[in-house]
Scaffold this motif. Structure first.
Motif, PDB file in Angstrom:
ATOM      1  N   VAL A 308       0.907  -1.118  -0.023  1.00 49.12           N
ATOM      2  CA  VAL A 308      -0.060  -0.186  -0.056  1.00 49.12           C
ATOM      3  C   VAL A 308       0.983   1.357  -0.097  1.00 49.12           C
ATOM      4  O   VAL A 308       1.979   1.238   0.523  1.00 49.12           O
ATOM      5  CB  VAL A 308      -0.999  -0.048   1.228  1.00 49.12           C
ATOM      6  N   ASN A 309       0.348   2.364  -0.463  1.00 54.11           N
ATOM      7  CA  ASN A 309       0.943   3.680  -0.625  1.00 54.11           C
ATOM      8  C   ASN A 309       1.285   4.079   0.912  1.00 54.11           C
ATOM      9  O   ASN A 309       0.186   3.858   1.786  1.00 54.11           O
ATOM     10  CB  ASN A 309       0.221   4.709  -1.388  1.00 54.11           C
ATOM     11  N   ASP A 310       2.124   4.956   1.225  1.00 55.38           N
ATOM     12  CA  ASP A 310       2.212   5.512   2.359  1.00 55.38           C
ATOM     13  C   ASP A 310       1.260   6.453   2.647  1.00 55.38           C
ATOM     14  O   ASP A 310       0.572   7.051   1.869  1.00 55.38           O
ATOM     15  CB  ASP A 310       3.529   6.278   2.410  1.00 55.38           C
ATOM     16  N   VAL A 311       0.867   6.872   3.907  1.00 59.21           N
ATOM     17  CA  VAL A 311      -0.299   7.624   4.556  1.00 59.21           C
ATOM     18  C   VAL A 311       0.093   9.020   4.035  1.00 59.21           C
ATOM     19  O   VAL A 311      -0.956   9.858   3.841  1.00 59.21           O
ATOM     20  CB  VAL A 311      -0.395   7.559   5.925  1.00 59.21           C
ATOM     21  N   GLN A 312       1.338   9.482   3.889  1.00 59.40           N
ATOM     22  CA  GLN A 312       1.659  10.845   3.280  1.00 59.40           C
ATOM     23  C   GLN A 312       0.937  10.918   1.936  1.00 59.40           C
ATOM     24  O   GLN A 312       0.681  12.158   1.598  1.00 59.40           O
ATOM     25  CB  GLN A 312       3.078  10.988   3.300  1.00 59.40           C
ATOM     26  N   GLY A 313       0.829  10.037   1.240  1.00 56.98           N
ATOM     27  CA  GLY A 313       0.319  10.391  -0.099  1.00 56.98           C
ATOM     28  C   GLY A 313      -1.271  10.705  -0.192  1.00 56.98           C
ATOM     29  O   GLY A 313      -1.553  11.366  -1.322  1.00 56.98           O
ATOM     30  N   ARG A 314      -1.994  10.669   0.936  1.00 57.87           N
ATOM     31  CA  ARG A 314      -3.244  11.211   1.044  1.00 57.87           C
ATOM     32  C   ARG A 314      -3.209  12.724   0.598  1.00 57.87           C
ATOM     33  O   ARG A 314      -4.352  13.300   0.270  1.00 57.87           O
ATOM     34  CB  ARG A 314      -3.847  11.056   2.510  1.00 57.87           C
ATOM     35  N   SER A 315      -2.063  13.478   0.886  1.00 54.12           N
ATOM     36  CA  SER A 315      -1.917  14.797   0.867  1.00 54.12           C
ATOM     37  C   SER A 315      -2.021  15.119  -0.794  1.00 54.12           C
ATOM     38  O   SER A 315      -2.332  16.005  -1.315  1.00 54.12           O
ATOM     39  CB  SER A 315      -0.763  15.345   1.307  1.00 54.12           C
ATOM     40  N   GLU A 316      -1.557  13.954  -1.594  1.00 54.95           N
ATOM     41  CA  GLU A 316      -1.774  14.184  -2.993  1.00 54.95           C
ATOM     42  C   GLU A 316      -2.908  13.249  -3.705  1.00 54.95           C
ATOM     43  O   GLU A 316      -3.046  13.028  -4.908  1.00 54.95           O
ATOM     44  CB  GLU A 316      -0.361  13.621  -3.599  1.00 54.95           C
ATOM     45  N   GLY A 317      -3.721  12.790  -2.758  1.00 54.15           N
ATOM     46  CA  GLY A 317      -4.822  11.813  -3.371  1.00 54.15           C
ATOM     47  C   GLY A 317      -4.247  10.367  -3.830  1.00 54.15           C
ATOM     48  O   GLY A 317      -4.964   9.643  -4.540  1.00 54.15           O
ATOM     49  N   HIS A 318      -3.388  10.040  -3.174  1.00 54.47           N
ATOM     50  CA  HIS A 318      -2.750   8.704  -3.432  1.00 54.47           C
ATOM     51  C   HIS A 318      -2.121   7.996  -2.313  1.00 54.47           C
ATOM     52  O   HIS A 318      -1.366   7.403  -2.150  1.00 54.47           O
ATOM     53  CB  HIS A 318      -1.555   8.765  -4.326  1.00 54.47           C
ATOM     54  N   GLY A 319      -3.132   8.079  -1.303  1.00 59.71           N
ATOM     55  CA  GLY A 319      -2.894   7.306   0.146  1.00 59.71           C
ATOM     56  C   GLY A 319      -3.017   5.877   0.078  1.00 59.71           C
ATOM     57  O   GLY A 319      -3.421   5.286  -1.140  1.00 59.71           O
ATOM     58  N   PRO A 320      -2.860   5.157   1.146  1.00 62.75           N
ATOM     59  CA  PRO A 320      -3.163   3.580   1.325  1.00 62.75           C
ATOM     60  C   PRO A 320      -4.574   3.408   0.805  1.00 62.75           C
ATOM     61  O   PRO A 320      -5.614   3.954   1.461  1.00 62.75           O
ATOM     62  CB  PRO A 320      -2.681   3.247   2.483  1.00 62.75           C
ATOM     63  N   ASP A 321      -4.848   2.315   0.152  1.00 61.72           N
ATOM     64  CA  ASP A 321      -6.161   1.784  -0.273  1.00 61.72           C
ATOM     65  C   ASP A 321      -5.946   0.208   0.093  1.00 61.72           C
ATOM     66  O   ASP A 321      -5.777  -0.536  -0.853  1.00 61.72           O
ATOM     67  CB  ASP A 321      -6.553   2.165  -1.643  1.00 61.72           C
ATOM     68  N   PHE A 322      -6.712  -0.169   1.453  1.00 57.22           N
ATOM     69  CA  PHE A 322      -6.566  -1.529   1.750  1.00 57.22           C
ATOM     70  C   PHE A 322      -7.482  -2.375   0.772  1.00 57.22           C
ATOM     71  O   PHE A 322      -7.412  -3.705   0.415  1.00 57.22           O
ATOM     72  CB  PHE A 322      -6.731  -1.762   3.041  1.00 57.22           C
TER      73      PHE A 322
END
Length: 422
Positions: A308-322
């Protein structure tokens, strides 16, 4: 607004600490106006400015050569500052006690004799002149009261020198530990659903390399050589590979092309990838032969490997998607998850993951940083169980900021999977 207030408070605290260290290590140990005091005062201003420059140069878009120029002195001073401050805090009561116990006693009062009768008149003649005082040697103080400054300076030099030696020795050993490269750590993890055929399957876990203005191509080459020497079945790079752009650090990452494992090498993003241009690095590591897992899963012969992507990716709309990575999988199969930060362990538990492999914490990197890391992470280093899910957190193969580790040695972990059926 809150961040600005916190930043100002931190800067004020650092200014006060530097002022105190200057007083104890420069003012109290040197003569006024001497070259030693001048040099110490200049360093007291220059070193914190270099540290600030090292912290902001990359974010400010400074040329890479300038980042490298300020990184070594600036980041190293931050490490020395930490341990020098701790050592001086311990030394301060020693200094005060020493000065108190060696203080010079007050001189005894000189008795004043009783008035004597006036002598008989002397014959007339020239009035005698008082003897001229003998001048003291230049730079030398005479008398019991004048011995104080010399004694205080001796105590300050002894205590300050001992504290400085302890701090520099600690940082020196910690730097050697990083620059020599990570050591291999081996951990066996029994998994209930792992088939017998997968018993002994080896995953080399690499995290937090932090290629940047200090750790470069030579560090990457050491890591690749160490990983390949373990002959792993699979290699997992679990984030924070870089601190900078592909343009600046592409050559430093090039040795990753030499990684060898029977089932391939995989990569997930860490928070620092999102500070460095995550998509460009995802594309680049793919060119180097690594397989990025962006909220995705691969079905291997014996288990499912998800990332999964890192949680920091949420700032770019690409966070973790389990759900995307694990939602439709066959739950009778073992699932191994690559996720940079340990804090997503509870999502992993809800999705039936058997083993999560993470990094991010550095094990605290600089003691007592491990106690601070414990406040923000469920596990700082090592293997722990959360329900039916096990979490392994690596201390990392590099270092962020100062290339120094104290109490948290760098590692590459070979996780050996074990089947209950074997």
């Amino acid at each position: 607004m809150v961040l600005a207030v916190v930043a100002l408070a931190v800067l004020l605290l650092l200014a006060l600490v530097h002022r105190w260290l200057w007083a104890r290590l420069v003012r109290d140990t040197t003569r006024p106006g001497g070259p030693a005091r001048t040099a110490g005062t200049v360093l007291a201003f220059a070193l914190p400015l270099l540290a600030l420059a090292a912290l902001v140069a990359g974010h400010a878009g400074a040329p890479f050569w300038l980042q490298r120029a300020v990184a070594w002195p600036g980041f190293m001073w931050l490490a020395v500052l930490l341990y020098l401050t701790m050592a001086m805090l311990v030394a301060e009561p020693v200094r005060r006690l020493w000065l108190r116990r060696t203080a010079a006693p007050e001189p005894a009062p000189v008795p004043v004799p009783a008035a004597a009768p006036a002598p008989a008149a002397a014959p007339a003649g020239p009035e005698p002149q008082p003897a001229a005082p003998v001048p003291s040697e230049p730079g030398r103080a005479d008398g019991p009261a004048a011995a104080g400054p010399t004694r205080r300076r001796f105590v300050a030099r002894t205590v300050g020198g001992t504290a400085a030696a302890a701090a520099l020795g600690t940082v020196g050993l910690g730097t050697y530990g990083v620059l020599r490269g990570p050591r291999v750590k081996r951990v066996q993890v029994p998994l209930a659903r792992l088939p017998r055929a997968a018993h002994g399957f080896r995953i080399a876990v690499v995290s937090d390399v932090h290629l940047g203005p200090i750790l470069g191509r030579a560090h990457t080459a050491r890591i690749v050589e160490t990983v390949n020497r373990t002959q792993p079945d699979l290699i997992a790079i679990v984030g924070d590979l870089v601190d900078g752009s592909v343009h600046d650090l592409g050559p430093a990452a090039e040795p990753l092309r030499g990684l060898r494992a029977r089932h391939g090498s995989f990569f997930v993003t860490g928070n620092h990838e999102y500070f460095s241009g995550a998509q460009q690095w995802i594309d680049h590591v793919r060119e180097l032969g690594l397989q990025p897992l962006e909220n995705a899963r691969r079905a291997l012969p014996y288990f499912d490997l998800a990332g999964v992507n890192d949680v920091q990716g949420r700032s770019e709309g690409h966070g973790p998607d389990f759900q995307a990575a694990l939602g439709d999988r066959d739950r009778t199969r073992t699932a191994v998850l690559l996720a940079h930060q340990p804090i997503v362990i509870h999502d992993a538990v809800r999705h039936g993951v058997d083993l999560q492999l993470s990094g991010h914490t550095h094990g605290g990197q600089l003691w007592p940083g491990n106690y601070i890391a414990e406040l923000a992470n469920p596990t700082v280093a090592g293997l722990e169980r959360y329900g039916d899910t096990q979490l392994y957190v690596s201390r990392g193969a590099g270092a962020w900021g100062p290339p120094v580790r104290v109490g948290a040695p760098s590692d590459i972990t070979v996780v050996e999977l074990a089947s209950y059926q074997a």
